[in-house]
Design an enzyme around this catalytic site. Structure first.
Site, PDB file in Angstrom:
ATOM      1  N   THR A   1     -24.405  15.662  29.145  1.00  0.00           N
ATOM      2  CA  THR A   1     -23.326  15.202  28.269  1.00  0.00           C
ATOM      3  C   THR A   1     -23.927  14.834  26.920  1.00  0.00           C
ATOM      4  O   THR A   1     -24.948  14.151  26.872  1.00  0.00           O
ATOM      5  CB  THR A   1     -22.638  13.964  28.888  1.00  0.00           C
ATOM      6  OG1 THR A   1     -22.115  14.313  30.163  1.00  0.00           O
ATOM      7  CG2 THR A   1     -21.518  13.448  28.002  1.00  0.00           C
TER       8      THR A   1
ATOM      9  N   THR B   1     -20.588  18.892  31.317  1.00  0.00           N
ATOM     10  CA  THR B   1     -19.367  18.362  30.710  1.00  0.00           C
ATOM     11  C   THR B   1     -19.034  16.970  31.193  1.00  0.00           C
ATOM     12  O   THR B   1     -19.383  16.586  32.295  1.00  0.00           O
ATOM     13  CB  THR B   1     -18.190  19.307  30.992  1.00  0.00           C
ATOM     14  OG1 THR B   1     -17.459  19.505  29.811  1.00  0.00           O
ATOM     15  CG2 THR B   1     -17.266  18.839  32.029  1.00  0.00           C
TER      16      THR B   1
END
Length: 182
Positions: free
Chosen positions: A173, A12
């Site tokens: 990501t 994340t």
């Protein structure tokens, strides 16, 4: 969560940018299990507190949702007092036997304040109005700090561009970005 161990952060990037009267909270959509991408369109940024607060989370999903629910309860108890709600959550998170085992971090913001919340009891407000957490957080933070000086860019513009840069660099990501604006 050991915030010095990036292994716990895999999957994340959350970025919050405040510029002028606008706040943008952005999060990518990638969820990784070890070295495998298991989902590419997760929603890690939410509006809470009657839509007056945005929150993004990094870490274990179930833990993050537990903390998000607790923060919403604190905001109901202390309406329009984000700082107090965050401090109360941090106290609970640090002292409660169940909560202190939760492995997540949160970035939360309203129109006037933004905070990073950690399991260590930290409630940190940035000096420059930019918060970044997660595996790509440092890349997004560096990009946002560079872009904040560019005239004509809104908080949303900065957040989107910085998240693209983070997604280009960090393997945990992706470019499926959700942005919430206040």
């Amino acid at each position: 969560m050991n915030t010095n161990d990036p292994v716990g952060w895999h999957g994340t990037t959350i970025l919050c940018v405040r510029r002028d009267e606008q706040v943008a909270m952005a999060g990518d959509g990638q969820v990784s299990l070890g070295n495998t991408v298991v989902k590419g369109n997760a929603r890690k940024v939410r509006r809470i507190g009657n839509g007056n607060v945005v929150a993004g989370f990094a870490g274990a999903t179930a833990d993050a949702f537990t903390l998000l629910e607790r923060l919403e309860a604190k905001l109901e108890r202390f309406p329009n007092q984000l700082e107090r709600a965050c401090v109360e959550l941090a106290k609970d998170w640090r002292t409660d036997r169940y909560l202190r085992r939760l492995e997540a971090m949160m970035a939360v913001a309203d129109r006037t304040h933004a905070y990073t919340l950690t399991g260590n009891g930290d409630v940190l407000e940035p000096e420059d109005g930019i918060i970044a957490i997660g595996s790509g957080g440092n890349y997004a933070l560096a990009a946002a700090r560079a872009l904040i000086s560019v005239d004509g860019m809104t908080a949303e513009d900065i957040a989107r561009r910085a998240m693209k840069i983070a997604g280009d660099i960090c393997v945990y990501t992706n470019h499926h970005v959700t942005v919430e604006i206040l």
